[in-house]
Design a protein around this motif. Structure first.
Motif, PDB file in Angstrom:
ATOM      1  N   GLN B   3      47.751   7.723  15.719  1.00  0.00           N
ATOM      2  CA  GLN B   3      48.862   6.840  15.397  1.00  0.00           C
ATOM      3  C   GLN B   3      49.928   6.951  16.494  1.00  0.00           C
ATOM      4  O   GLN B   3      50.514   5.971  16.923  1.00  0.00           O
ATOM      5  N   LEU B   4      50.113   8.182  16.962  1.00  0.00           N
ATOM      6  CA  LEU B   4      51.111   8.457  17.990  1.00  0.00           C
ATOM      7  C   LEU B   4      50.759   7.741  19.288  1.00  0.00           C
ATOM      8  O   LEU B   4      51.576   7.045  19.873  1.00  0.00           O
ATOM      9  N   LEU B   5      49.494   7.929  19.714  1.00  0.00           N
ATOM     10  CA  LEU B   5      49.062   7.325  20.977  1.00  0.00           C
ATOM     11  C   LEU B   5      49.107   5.815  20.883  1.00  0.00           C
ATOM     12  O   LEU B   5      49.560   5.133  21.798  1.00  0.00           O
ATOM     13  N   ASP B   6      48.631   5.297  19.750  1.00  0.00           N
ATOM     14  CA  ASP B   6      48.661   3.862  19.521  1.00  0.00           C
ATOM     15  C   ASP B   6      50.076   3.332  19.658  1.00  0.00           C
ATOM     16  O   ASP B   6      50.322   2.329  20.330  1.00  0.00           O
ATOM     17  N   GLY B   7      50.986   4.035  19.014  1.00  0.00           N
ATOM     18  CA  GLY B   7      52.388   3.628  19.030  1.00  0.00           C
ATOM     19  C   GLY B   7      52.930   3.613  20.437  1.00  0.00           C
ATOM     20  O   GLY B   7      53.604   2.668  20.859  1.00  0.00           O
ATOM     21  N   GLY B  12      54.874  -0.639  25.304  1.00  0.00           N
ATOM     22  CA  GLY B  12      54.974  -1.484  26.485  1.00  0.00           C
ATOM     23  C   GLY B  12      55.394  -2.908  26.175  1.00  0.00           C
ATOM     24  O   GLY B  12      55.884  -3.609  27.048  1.00  0.00           O
ATOM     25  N   GLN B  13      55.218  -3.304  24.903  1.00  0.00           N
ATOM     26  CA  GLN B  13      55.567  -4.679  24.549  1.00  0.00           C
ATOM     27  C   GLN B  13      57.072  -4.868  24.395  1.00  0.00           C
ATOM     28  O   GLN B  13      57.539  -5.989  24.247  1.00  0.00           O
ATOM     29  N   TYR B  14      57.808  -3.784  24.371  1.00  0.00           N
ATOM     30  CA  TYR B  14      59.249  -3.908  24.143  1.00  0.00           C
ATOM     31  C   TYR B  14      60.010  -3.690  25.448  1.00  0.00           C
ATOM     32  O   TYR B  14      60.027  -2.569  25.963  1.00  0.00           O
ATOM     33  N   PRO B  15      60.636  -4.732  25.969  1.00  0.00           N
ATOM     34  CA  PRO B  15      61.377  -4.575  27.231  1.00  0.00           C
ATOM     35  C   PRO B  15      62.458  -3.503  27.098  1.00  0.00           C
ATOM     36  O   PRO B  15      62.692  -2.733  28.031  1.00  0.00           O
ATOM     37  N   SER B  16      63.092  -3.426  25.917  1.00  0.00           N
ATOM     38  CA  SER B  16      64.167  -2.444  25.766  1.00  0.00           C
ATOM     39  C   SER B  16      63.625  -1.028  25.930  1.00  0.00           C
ATOM     40  O   SER B  16      64.273  -0.157  26.496  1.00  0.00           O
ATOM     41  N   ALA B 431      63.262   0.914  20.005  1.00  0.00           N
ATOM     42  CA  ALA B 431      61.922   0.345  20.194  1.00  0.00           C
ATOM     43  C   ALA B 431      60.894   1.192  19.453  1.00  0.00           C
ATOM     44  O   ALA B 431      60.004   0.669  18.777  1.00  0.00           O
ATOM     45  N   LEU B 432      61.033   2.527  19.546  1.00  0.00           N
ATOM     46  CA  LEU B 432      60.109   3.415  18.839  1.00  0.00           C
ATOM     47  C   LEU B 432      60.190   3.179  17.338  1.00  0.00           C
ATOM     48  O   LEU B 432      59.188   3.206  16.627  1.00  0.00           O
ATOM     49  N   ASP B 433      61.403   2.938  16.871  1.00  0.00           N
ATOM     50  CA  ASP B 433      61.614   2.687  15.463  1.00  0.00           C
ATOM     51  C   ASP B 433      60.805   1.473  15.016  1.00  0.00           C
ATOM     52  O   ASP B 433      60.177   1.471  13.970  1.00  0.00           O
ATOM     53  N   ARG B 434      60.824   0.433  15.856  1.00  0.00           N
ATOM     54  CA  ARG B 434      60.083  -0.770  15.509  1.00  0.00           C
ATOM     55  C   ARG B 434      58.583  -0.519  15.542  1.00  0.00           C
ATOM     56  O   ARG B 434      57.832  -1.067  14.737  1.00  0.00           O
ATOM     57  N   VAL B 435      58.168   0.338  16.486  1.00  0.00           N
ATOM     58  CA  VAL B 435      56.737   0.606  16.587  1.00  0.00           C
ATOM     59  C   VAL B 435      56.250   1.415  15.395  1.00  0.00           C
ATOM     60  O   VAL B 435      55.223   1.123  14.796  1.00  0.00           O
TER      61      VAL B 435
END
Lengths: 336, 443
Positions: B3-7, B12-16, B431-435
């Motif tokens: 889950q961590l690696l996937d996240g 990379g999809q988040y410019p921020s 961004a991590l929060d969204r992931v």
């Protein structure tokens, strides 16, 4: 052929598991300290399981069959009574012996997805019990994981070892749960409603798998269910539980063909039967609900719902264990 | 783990996230560079101030500030006798030397100070020196004569007699056009300070460094103790990152383990943890830190320890408890118990990993909050007494009334770095929060 082998084992050894006067009560407290009563989930249960036999515990939801399973696994402390496994009472075991006992008893749960840690892959899930029980060699653990997967017909094992639970179907998940229960090479497996959360299409497969593994390894299988219809194919003996007690026990065919206790009779009437005539006839089902386990009724627990209740007896005193037919026990005043 | 690696891959999809990561990597890179180029001991030595900085101007602006304002303020010039054409006439028992220190002055502003550093290699008899200042238009000023010790510092700027003669402070008067108009105008051209030295020992040598202090210095400017602020700004990065990271790791890990243990064991252990947390939540952290700093020690490591100690039983325990309670009841934990897993194994291997992905964003956002805490402590005068940090710089700026004097750079540069740090971690954290918290994501 495998049946005859089992016969030999059964006769060679005594009961693998004996339960004597087992009570599991859960205390209810108010404001954290006031004792206001106990939920009597298991309330005086006695039975013996022979090595290599498959038995089923049947009863409605809330009759205490899951609490019984958890008490047998040491997940709940019995309030009173004894569980004797291979000649030793669980209460007298020290920590190391208790752990060794847990390796001898496998546990298959109801919800296969919940029973598997979502953040571990199948390899890790199968390694965990081995690590806990001190199998340090990684290659050996891998070998045993493969064997266990083969055993539950998940082959080739390589395809499954690195999968995570959510990548598997419900049936595959339950096979992994069974593989985990088998990996410590137990003598007994307790399966708590192993198929009730599965698709109807895979239920029979899983039950047949459990049955064949049980026969191949001569395991004792305690199989908890609320579904009497499937039991006859996968168990040799049936224990009917009601409100924390066993009310009737017998060999499968004996029990299904000659139910003695009014509750068992009612249960059997409730089995769905695909017969067009049923549309035109009303079945007689006992009214009311299972009693409160907090304040069970005096006398026979079933008497408020029983249509053959003997006033003055059934509502006064709990019936003794009687044997109206050979090898067929029941707790009912009708057979005094 | 998966889950961590996937996240992380989805990040990379988040410019921020990329911007945040770029800022963090830049900060970490600069921190590594700083620690390598200015070792810890040297940084402490430099930050102590004093001699290493005698050639630096006081309160000089950064060069780029001056350029943006369109000024051409003077930079610091050091004119050394080693580069000068020295005329030497030996005589019996000594020598006569003429050392001309020449330099071109072409800035649109007066220097901030004028000092002459002299060293002499005489053994017993002190040489004598006479100083003459010559302006580009040919005027001469006698700056007086003096006997030389082995190390001599001639503060021309503080020559009161000269100031009286010029009618202005010397570093202005010596560079001004002769016209007696006010304000004074800079006279551009070649200046010369001539040293006429008479040495009374044959191989005694005199060296001179004339320092014409500028009004701008480097990329960060200097403070009231002539220290280059760059040292503190650079060294502030590793200190801030280390403090933030250690405090965040220390509090998160301990809090998580304690919360998990409380949830798992329940009963009186849980009750004690919950009551301790409730008491600790209402204790104000900053005043306690101020008390520790005042009464005990302001070492950054002591502060770090106290911050972590106060952070253990923090509100996080309540949050983690709420997340862990349902996990405790989940069937896979029951299964683990049924095959004999011990308490420690269940807490560390089965309960905590379950909520770890959700914690990572919180953890990342927690880092800058500790960086800010350290800066606030330093701003309150409880900074580490020896370490150069951003908070210390701001504390100095405050005590020296930097804003009143117009030294904006002194406050703004550490503040900008603090904000950059916060921005980097916040952008990554959100961004991590969204992931990791899919509910925040719009599918």
């Amino acid at each position: 052929m495998s049946a005859s082998i089992r016969e030999v084992r059964t006769s060679a050894t005594g009961p693998v598991l004996s339960v004597r006067d087992l009570h599991t009560w859960f205390e209810l407290r108010q404001w954290g300290f006031l004792r206001v009563g106990s939920v009597r989930a298991v309330d005086g249960v006695n039975f013996d399981l022979k090595a290599g036999e498959a038995v089923a515990f049947v009863g409605e939801s809330g009759c205490g069959k899951s609490s019984l399973a958890r008490t047998l696994l040491g997940l709940h402390q019995p309030t009173r009574g004894e569980v004797i496994f291979e000649g030793r009472s669980l209460g007298t075991l020290d920590a190391a012996e208790r752990k060794a006992y847990l390796a001898r008893v496998g546990y298959v749960q109801q919800d296969p997805y919940g029973a598997l840690p979502p953040f571990m892959d199948v390899r890790r899930i199968l390694h965990e019990p081995l690590i806990v029980h001190g199998v340090r060699n990684r290659a050996e653990r891998d070998q045993r994981a493969r064997e266990a997967l083969e055993e539950v017909r998940l082959s080739p094992p390589e395809d499954f070892l690195s999968k995570f639970p959510h990548m598997l179907s419900g049936g595959q998940q339950q096979r992994v749960v069974i593989a985990r229960a088998l990996i410590l090479r137990p003598a007994m497996i307790i399966a708590d409603e192993p198929v009730s959360m599965l698709d109807a299409s895979v239920r029979v497969e899983i039950l047949q798998l459990l049955r064949s593994i049980q026969i191949d390894h001569g395991l004792t299988l305690a199989f908890i269910t609320h579904d009497l219809s499937t039991v006859r194919h996968f168990a040799e003996r049936i224990f009917v539980m009601y409100a924390g007690r066993i009310v009737e026990q017998a060999e499968v065919n004996e029990l299904l063909n000659h139910p003695q206790h009014p509750y068992t009779q009612a249960l059997l009437t409730a089995i769905s039967d695909p017969d067009p005539d049923n549309a035109r006839q009303q079945r007689e089902v006992p009214s009311g609900e299972p009693p409160s386990l907090l304040k069970p009724p005096a006398g026979c627990r079933f008497h408020p719902r029983c249509n053959r209740m003997i006033a003055g007896t059934c509502d006064q005193e709990y019936p003794p264990d009687l044997e109206p037919r050979p090898g067929h026990g029941t707790a009912c005043w009708l057979y005094r | 783990m998966r889950q961590l690696l996937d996240g992380l891959r989805r990040l990379g999809q988040y410019p921020s996230a990329l911007v945040g990561l770029a800022i963090i990597f830049a900060l970490v890179g600069t921190a590594v560079f700083t620690v390598v180029t200015i070792p810890y001991g040297q940084a402490l030595e430099l930050w102590r101030g004093g001699d290493p900085w005698r050639m630096h101007p006081v309160n000089a602006r950064p060069v780029w500030v001056d350029r943006i304002a369109g000024n051409n303020s003077p930079r610091t010039m050091v004119v050394s006798s080693r580069d000068a054409l020295i005329e030497e006439e030996p005589f019996v028992g000594g020598s006569r030397m003429r050392i001309p220190l020449e330099f071109d002055f072409g800035y649109a502003g007066f220097p901030s100070e004028l000092n002459l550093f002299l060293t002499s290699t005489h053994v017993e008899r002190e040489p004598f020196v006479r100083l003459t200042w010559e302006t580009p238009d040919g005027r001469e000023f006698i700056l007086g004569g003096r006997r030389l010790a082995r190390e001599e510092r001639v503060s021309i700027s503080q020559d009161w007699e000269l100031e009286r003669r010029l009618g202005r402070v010397p570093h202005v008067g010596l560079f001004a056009e002769p016209a007696d108009d006010r304000p004074p105008q800079v006279l551009e051209g070649r200046y010369r300070l001539t040293l006429d030295v008479i040495s009374f020992e044959e191989d005694a040598r005199v060296d001179a460094d004339l320092v014409v202090y500028g009004r701008v210095h480097g990329l960060a400017g200097t403070d009231h103790q002539r220290r280059d602020l760059m040292v503190a700004l650079l060294w502030g990065i590793p200190v801030a990152l280390a403090f933030g990271l250690l405090a965040a790791v220390g509090t998160t890990v301990t809090t998580l383990v304690i919360a998990a243990a409380g949830v798992w064991y329940g009963g009186w252990i849980d009750a004690v943890i919950q009551r301790l947390t409730e008491v600790n939540i209402i204790l104000p952290m900053l005043p306690i830190l101020v008390m520790v700093g005042t009464l005990y020690s302001t070492s950054i490591w002591v502060m770090l320890g106290v911050v972590i100690a106060l952070g253990i039983f923090s509100a996080g325990i309540k949050m983690y408890r709420a997340m862990l309670l349902p996990i405790r009841e989940s069937p896979y934990i029951e299964a683990a118990k049924a095959y004999g897993a011990g308490n420690a194994r269940i807490i560390l291997r089965y309960m905590i990993p379950r909520i770890l992905p959700v914690l990572i964003p919180t953890f990342v956002i927690l880092i800058p909050s500790f960086v800010f805490l350290e800066a606030s402590l330093a701003l309150l005068g409880l900074g580490d007494p020896v370490l150069p940090t951003w908070g210390k710089v701001m504390n100095d700026a405050q005590t020296q009334s930097a804003l009143y004097h117009g030294f904006y750079y002194w406050v703004l540069s550490p503040a900008a770095l603090l904000m950059l740090t916060g921005l980097g971690f916040a952008m990554l954290g959100f961004a991590l929060d969204r992931v990791f918290n899919p509910r925040l994501r719009t599918m």
